[in-house]
Design a protein around this motif. Structure first.
Motif, short mmCIF file in Angstrom:
data_model
loop_
_atom_site.label_atom_id
_atom_site.label_comp_id
_atom_site.label_asym_id
_atom_site.label_seq_id
_atom_site.Cartn_x
_atom_site.Cartn_y
_atom_site.Cartn_z
N GLU A 107 0.83 -1.21 0.00
CA GLU A 107 0.00 0.00 0.00
C GLU A 107 0.87 1.26 0.00
OE1 GLU A 107 -3.32 -0.18 -0.30
OE2 GLU A 107 -2.99 -2.34 -0.39
N PRO A 108 0.40 2.33 -0.66
CA PRO A 108 1.14 3.59 -0.60
C PRO A 108 1.09 4.17 0.83
CG PRO A 108 -0.95 3.88 -1.77
CD PRO A 108 -0.80 2.42 -1.47
N LEU A 109 1.99 5.07 1.10
CA LEU A 109 2.05 5.73 2.41
C LEU A 109 1.97 7.23 2.24
CD1 LEU A 109 4.96 3.83 4.21
CD2 LEU A 109 2.54 3.77 4.82
N LEU A 110 1.41 7.89 3.24
CA LEU A 110 1.40 9.34 3.29
C LEU A 110 2.57 9.78 4.16
CD1 LEU A 110 -0.27 11.99 2.63
CD2 LEU A 110 -1.10 11.76 4.97
N LEU A 111 3.48 10.55 3.59
CA LEU A 111 4.57 11.14 4.37
C LEU A 111 4.01 12.44 4.96
CD1 LEU A 111 7.47 11.28 5.38
CD2 LEU A 111 8.11 12.27 3.17
N SER A 112 3.64 12.40 6.23
CA SER A 112 2.97 13.56 6.82
C SER A 112 3.94 14.65 7.24
CB SER A 112 2.07 13.14 7.98
OG SER A 112 2.81 12.54 9.00
N SER A 113 5.12 14.26 7.77
CA SER A 113 6.08 15.29 8.18
C SER A 113 7.49 14.74 8.26
CB SER A 113 5.68 15.89 9.53
OG SER A 113 5.77 14.92 10.55
N SER A 148 11.30 21.38 11.41
CA SER A 148 10.26 20.44 10.99
C SER A 148 9.61 20.95 9.71
CB SER A 148 9.23 20.26 12.09
OG SER A 148 8.62 21.50 12.40
N TYR A 149 9.15 20.00 8.94
CA TYR A 149 8.52 20.27 7.65
C TYR A 149 7.22 19.50 7.59
CZ TYR A 149 13.32 21.57 6.33
OH TYR A 149 14.56 22.13 6.27
N LEU A 203 8.31 0.19 3.69
CA LEU A 203 8.17 1.02 4.89
C LEU A 203 6.80 0.81 5.51
CD1 LEU A 203 9.74 4.24 3.38
CD2 LEU A 203 10.82 2.67 4.99
N ARG A 204 6.66 1.20 6.76
CA ARG A 204 5.40 1.03 7.49
C ARG A 204 4.93 2.35 8.04
NH1 ARG A 204 5.58 -4.70 10.09
NH2 ARG A 204 3.42 -4.16 10.24
N ARG A 205 3.65 2.37 8.42
CA ARG A 205 3.11 3.52 9.13
C ARG A 205 3.91 3.74 10.40
NH1 ARG A 205 -2.82 1.40 9.09
NH2 ARG A 205 -1.85 0.19 10.72
N GLY A 206 3.97 4.99 10.83
CA GLY A 206 4.65 5.30 12.07
C GLY A 206 5.88 6.16 11.85
N PHE A 251 5.09 8.59 8.85
CA PHE A 251 4.22 8.03 7.82
C PHE A 251 2.84 7.69 8.37
CE2 PHE A 251 8.49 6.76 6.34
CZ PHE A 251 8.47 7.27 5.06
N GLU A 252 1.83 7.88 7.53
CA GLU A 252 0.47 7.45 7.85
C GLU A 252 -0.01 6.54 6.73
OE1 GLU A 252 -2.06 10.86 8.39
OE2 GLU A 252 -0.59 11.86 9.66
N GLY A 253 -0.93 5.66 7.06
CA GLY A 253 -1.51 4.81 6.04
C GLY A 253 -2.43 5.63 5.14
N VAL A 254 -2.66 5.14 3.94
CA VAL A 254 -3.56 5.79 3.00
C VAL A 254 -4.78 4.89 2.87
CG1 VAL A 254 -3.88 6.56 0.62
CG2 VAL A 254 -1.68 6.86 1.76
#
Length: 172
Positions: A27-33, A88-89, A130-133, A163-166
């Motif tokens: 699954e794709p991942l969301l790179l939140s920060s 932070s970004y 990679l994993r969420r977290g 990372f967050e799950g999508v």
């Protein structure tokens, strides 16, 4: 001979795919920060993220406006902060395929996006491994540019990707 961390990562990922006969986390991942610590520069470094497809690469994020090269001032980027070698970004981008995160000098050098001598370090991976977290990376896990590596303190440097799950799927 020194094998860059990105190549070691690639070989490890390749071995894992061969052994499992599939991607571990398709699954794709969301790179939140992203958080940076121990980066010895005065001005906020530029963070660029590139995704690599079958043929083309495309930039999916830049911390600095591509025209003015000022710290991007759109509403989503107001969370970007830099103070005394750390910052932070807020990213908020979905990673679907192989990606490269490039950290380079900001300030007066922000416009030098194509000048390899302004790159501080890079990190290369694929979201399918990679994993969420929270993923914390030290100097040994990123490709430090040799000309600047001695300016960094191994004990102070930390690159943190959140990372967050999508979607609603569970990737455990």
């Amino acid at each position: 001979s020194h094998i860059p961390p990105s190549l070691r990562q690639f070989f490890g990922n390749f071995d894992e795919v061969v052994e499992r006969r599939r991607y571990p986390h398709p699954e794709p991942l969301l790179l939140s920060s992203i958080q940076l610590q121990g980066v010895p520069v005065d001005d906020m470094p530029c963070i660029d993220i590139w995704e690599h497809g079958d043929v083309l690469r495309r930039q999916i994020y830049s911390s600095h406006d591509p025209i003015t090269m000022e710290v991007d001032s759109d509403e989503d980027s107001l969370m970007n902060e830099w103070d005394d070698e750390e910052g932070s970004y807020k990213i908020g981008k979905c990673l679907n395929q192989d990606f490269t995160l490039v950290c380079r000098f900001g300030g007066e050098f922000a416009r030098d996006a194509d000048d390899a001598s302004k790159v501080l370090f890079r990190y290369v991976n694929c979201p399918n491994f990679l994993r969420r977290g929270v993923l914390e990376l030290g100097m040994a896990e990123v490709d430090m540019m040799r000309r600047y590596a001695d300016s960094f303190d191994d004990e102070d440097f930390l690159l943190t990707l959140v990372f967050e799950g999508v979607g609603g799927g569970d990737d455990d």
